[in-house]
Motif scaffolding. Structure first.
Motif, PDB file in Angstrom:
ATOM      1  N   SER A 261       0.833  -1.208   0.000  1.00 42.88           N
ATOM      2  CA  SER A 261       0.000   0.000   0.000  1.00 42.88           C
ATOM      3  C   SER A 261       0.865   1.254   0.000  1.00 42.88           C
ATOM      4  O   SER A 261       0.585   2.219  -0.727  1.00 42.88           O
ATOM      5  N   ARG A 262       1.917   1.241   0.803  1.00 42.18           N
ATOM      6  CA  ARG A 262       2.799   2.424   0.850  1.00 42.18           C
ATOM      7  C   ARG A 262       3.554   2.569  -0.474  1.00 42.18           C
ATOM      8  O   ARG A 262       3.795   3.682  -0.945  1.00 42.18           O
ATOM      9  N   TYR A 263       3.915   1.462  -1.092  1.00 40.34           N
ATOM     10  CA  TYR A 263       4.590   1.497  -2.397  1.00 40.34           C
ATOM     11  C   TYR A 263       3.700   2.187  -3.435  1.00 40.34           C
ATOM     12  O   TYR A 263       4.173   3.011  -4.227  1.00 40.34           O
ATOM     13  N   ARG A 264       2.408   1.870  -3.399  1.00 37.24           N
ATOM     14  CA  ARG A 264       1.492   2.512  -4.342  1.00 37.24           C
ATOM     15  C   ARG A 264       1.417   4.014  -4.084  1.00 37.24           C
ATOM     16  O   ARG A 264       1.413   4.824  -5.025  1.00 37.24           O
ATOM     17  N   ALA A 276      10.653   4.222  -5.213  1.00 36.36           N
ATOM     18  CA  ALA A 276       9.371   4.083  -4.500  1.00 36.36           C
ATOM     19  C   ALA A 276       9.404   2.879  -3.571  1.00 36.36           C
ATOM     20  O   ALA A 276       8.898   2.929  -2.436  1.00 36.36           O
ATOM     21  N   ALA A 277       9.990   1.768  -4.047  1.00 32.83           N
ATOM     22  CA  ALA A 277      10.102   0.578  -3.202  1.00 32.83           C
ATOM     23  C   ALA A 277      10.983   0.871  -1.998  1.00 32.83           C
ATOM     24  O   ALA A 277      10.685   0.439  -0.868  1.00 32.83           O
ATOM     25  N   PRO A 333       9.560  -6.177  -1.770  1.00 32.28           N
ATOM     26  CA  PRO A 333      10.137  -5.306  -2.815  1.00 32.28           C
ATOM     27  C   PRO A 333      10.691  -6.101  -3.994  1.00 32.28           C
ATOM     28  O   PRO A 333      10.657  -5.614  -5.136  1.00 32.28           O
ATOM     29  N   ALA A 334      11.188  -7.314  -3.744  1.00 32.03           N
ATOM     30  CA  ALA A 334      11.681  -8.134  -4.863  1.00 32.03           C
ATOM     31  C   ALA A 334      10.533  -8.530  -5.787  1.00 32.03           C
ATOM     32  O   ALA A 334      10.657  -8.479  -7.013  1.00 32.03           O
TER      33      ALA A 334
END
Length: 750
Positions: A261-264, A276-277, A333-334
């Motif tokens: 969610s935070r990545y988005r 972003a990741a 993240p991968a």
């Protein structure tokens, strides 16, 4: 912390295939090791340092055969007929013949028709025939360790009982064969299905919804197999696996949900996907680490109780949480890197995608405005609601029984014909210390036990010795064993009282030169319950104290951790009240066979739920802290933090509730009760305390909520949970080789 996780997130994203393959190889390795060594879990319960443990140690030394039988399968077959069992002799003989075909029967000649046995030996009639000849008891002993019984053995046994349950003859079973559990999977699968649906709604995209599921499955797979390997080295009870599955699935998916969610959110601000990741792991990942730490502390601290199987459950759960955290900050993240631009596709129409303009008013924003407009009455009403639900808690009764609902008909027949304690013998062990006359002490002890209430068939009490002559083991004995059968159930309060009355006689035997201890599974269970009760308050103080310190470091506040802790007390009391109402009092008729609350449930639930409660506290309030530190007023910080965090926290809570509630489908009452209690606790704590009471109180306290004494502020380490160092990194750039920002213009980790 934030900068380290930022780099780790970028590294995992950039070297995605190495990270993914490493996780898969780890999973394959532990599965291969389990297959190669085939370790077995233990099903016995030990309690070092207690009276029952001392008794079992003496039995292991002086009564080896009896001690071995305690570890092997023992099943009771109850037969009943309203017109008397004598009218069904042929059917009972057929039943006896079929029971002897079960695998590895110990002394087949002991499996006999109770009517025939009573006629042949009137002295034992009361122990095999009851209720005026209408109820009979057949004991089936097998040379098989309890943990080695299979579901096929159980099915064969149930088929035999079903075959002869006809013509007015009722045939039921209870004990080892009936307690074999089918391989799990249904509850876990249902939990994953619900989690997948929730994440589709949360992300409005199919691929993103799969990512937390992947990490959840892999994390739980690795955790379970690591603990299984541990069973091959340590004497581990199988109960450790249940909570690993429940908690492992829940936190793995939850932590992945927060990172994705935070990545988005970070993607919507611009810059590369890799950056972003990194920002997602550096901000939300920091919250994940500290949230996971509180859960680990809460469950691992169960070791202070001093009960091996409880400590093992806590350690196993802690391992599952650690793996979930590692998966969230590396594997997630991968996977985001592997899916690349397809991570949030295909987009599902009609759902909120998370990239809507900030000006658009969300449900979370509307709720936050309402909470901050009327904070005091809202908080009071919510707390009053929980207090009302907690009312049945005053009727709480604790017990320890692992009988399934399928055994209830048999236990009812036991109670009707012989008393519920037939399968719950107390093993009284006498051991000489000063050259005492063991025979005389044993005889006097039996005479005393006969005077006690709640003893079934006192006239049949006798003792066996450890003498060298097997034909006459009483001659030359230095130890004596007396099997006492209570009239009431093994988990009943009266049985516990009988055990304590027998133990009180130890002062008399010691004066005569012999120690007296009471052992057996019934005594062990009773000692476990007593030890759990005495450890509850010290454990609560330890866990709350350590977690308070962690939360104080995270939020750099005194009042925020305090409100978090007080809110937890309200939610846990409401959970106790609801559990007592459903399982003990039978309200709403959801449980057919009511029973006392499992004695280890309160302490274990406090540990697990406190950890999870702090999870939601960290995830929701860190965003508020982040906005407050970066310039917003206390009220505005609550509004913005709630707007960005409520949807994710609500989704995570629904997933957690679904995973726990799915375990109510399990056949054993232990899993049902734990599943319900944990699901209820998450509901009360996440939706009422964290999403209503805490924001309301933070708005009410204003700037005071974030106050900390100056002297304390100097010594409390700064873990940068707000990601201040990450904000200095340009959105569209990277770090220099030395790891320092290339520029100082403001980033966008908001």
């Amino acid at each position: 912390m934030a900068m380290f996780l930022y780099r780790l997130g970028r590294f995992s994203f950039r070297h995605k295939w190495w990270v993914i393959v490493s996780w898969l190889l780890l999973g394959a390795l532990v599965i291969a090791l389990v297959a190669a060594f085939n370790p077995k879990f233990s099903k016995d319960f030990e309690l070092p340092g207690t009276d029952s443990d001392k008794a079992m140690s003496i039995m292991e030394k002086d009564f080896t055969a009896v001690n071995e039988r305690q570890l092997e399968a023992s099943t009771s077959v109850l037969i009943a007929a309203d017109d008397g069992l004598a009218a069904h002799t042929a059917d009972i003989d057929g039943l006896v013949a079929k029971l002897k075909t079960l695998p590895d029967i110990f002394e087949p000649d002991t499996i006999v028709n109770p009517v025939t046995a009573a006629d042949a030996e009137p002295a034992i009639a009361a122990s095999v025939l009851g209720d005026k000849g209408q109820v009979g008891l057949i004991q089936v002993q097998q040379n098989i360790k309890v943990e080695d019984l299979t579901i096929e053995d159980k099915e064969q046994f149930e088929d035999i009982l079903s075959e002869f349950r006809t013509g007015g003859l009722d045939v039921r079973g209870t004990g080892s064969l009936m307690q074999v559990q089918e391989q799990g999977g249904t509850a876990e699968m249902l939990g994953f299905v619900v989690a997948f649906v929730v994440m589709i709604v949360a992300f409005a995209a199919l691929v993103a919804a799969f990512i937390p599921i992947i990490t959840g499955i892999l994390g739980v797979l690795i955790s379970i197999n690591l603990v299984t390997l541990g069973a091959g080295i340590f004497n581990m009870n199988e109960s450790a696996t249940g909570i690993i599955t429940m908690l492992g699935i829940a936190v793995s998916i939850d932590y992945a949900l927060f990172i994705v969610s935070r990545y988005r959110t970070e993607l919507n601000l611009g810059g590369t996907r890799e950056a972003a990741a990194g920002r997602a792991v550096g901000t939300a990942g920091t919250a994940v680490v500290f949230a996971g730490l509180t859960v680990v502390i809460a469950v691992v601290a169960l070791a202070v109780v001093g009960i091996p199987f409880v400590s093992q459950m806590g350690a196993g759960a802690g391992l599952a949480v650690v793996i979930a955290v590692l998966g969230a900050i590396t594997l997630i993240p991968a996977l985001l890197g592997a899916f690349g631009r397809f991570a949030f596709s295909p987009r599902i129409k009609g759902l909120r995608h998370g990239d809507e303009p900030e000006s658009r008013v969300s449900n979370g924003q509307r709720t936050a405005k309402f909470l901050t407009k009327y904070p005091l009455p809202i908080a009071l009403v919510a707390l009053a609601f929980l207090a009302i639900i907690a009312t049945p808690m005053t009727k709480l009764e604790l017990g320890l029984s692992f009988s399934s609902d399928a055994e209830v008909p048999a236990t009812e027949l036991l109670k009707r014909g012989f008393g519920e304690g037939v399968n719950g013998q107390l093993l009284v062990v006498l051991n000489e210390t000063d050259g005492a006359d063991v025979a005389g002490v044993a005889t006097e002890t039996i005479d005393h036990i006969k005077t006690l209430s709640n003893v079934a068939n006192p006239d049949q009490l006798t003792w066996i010795g450890n003498g060298p002559d097997q034909a006459n083991p009483q001659a030359g004995a230095t130890a004596a064993l007396i099997a006492v059968t209570p009239q009431t159930s093994p988990s009943g309060e009266q049985t516990h009282e009988l055990m304590e009355q027998i133990r009180e006689y130890s002062s008399t035997t010691e004066a005569a030169g012999a120690t007296l201890n009471v052992g057996g599974q019934t005594a062990i269970m009773s000692d476990i319950s007593a030890k759990l009760s005495s450890a509850l308050i010290p454990y609560l103080i330890l866990v709350v104290g350590l977690a308070f310190i962690i939360l104080m470091v995270v939020f750099r506040s005194i009042l925020v951790p305090l409100t978090a802790t007080i809110g937890f007390i309200f939610s846990i009391c409401a959970t106790f009240g609801a559990t007592v109402a459903i399982f003990q009092q039978g309200i709403f008729g959801l449980i057919t066979h009511t029973q006392p609350i499992i004695s280890f449930l309160p302490i274990f639930m406090i540990g697990v739920v406190f950890g999870l409660a702090m999870d939601y506290q960290v995830f929701l309030v860190t965003r508020m802290r982040e906005e407050y530190v970066h310039g917003l007023s206390a009220k505005e910080a609550v509004l913005v933090g709630y707007k960005h965090g409520a949807r994710v926290v609500a989704s995570a809570a629904v997933i957690m509730i679904s995973v726990f509630a799915a375990f109510m489908l399990a056949p054993d009452t232990t899993s049902k009760m734990m599943g319900f209690a944990l699901a209820a606790a998450v509901f009360f704590d996440a939706f009422i305390i964290r999403m209503i009471v805490v924001p309301a109180l933070l708005a009410l306290m204003g700037d005071k909520a974030w106050w900390m004494p100056a002297w304390l502020d100097k010594i409390v380490p700064n873990v940068d949970i707000e990601g201040a160092s990450i904000r200095e990194i340009p959105i569209d750039d990277t770090l220099a080789p030395d790891g320092k920002p290339l520029a100082t213009k403001a980033g966008a980790a908001s």
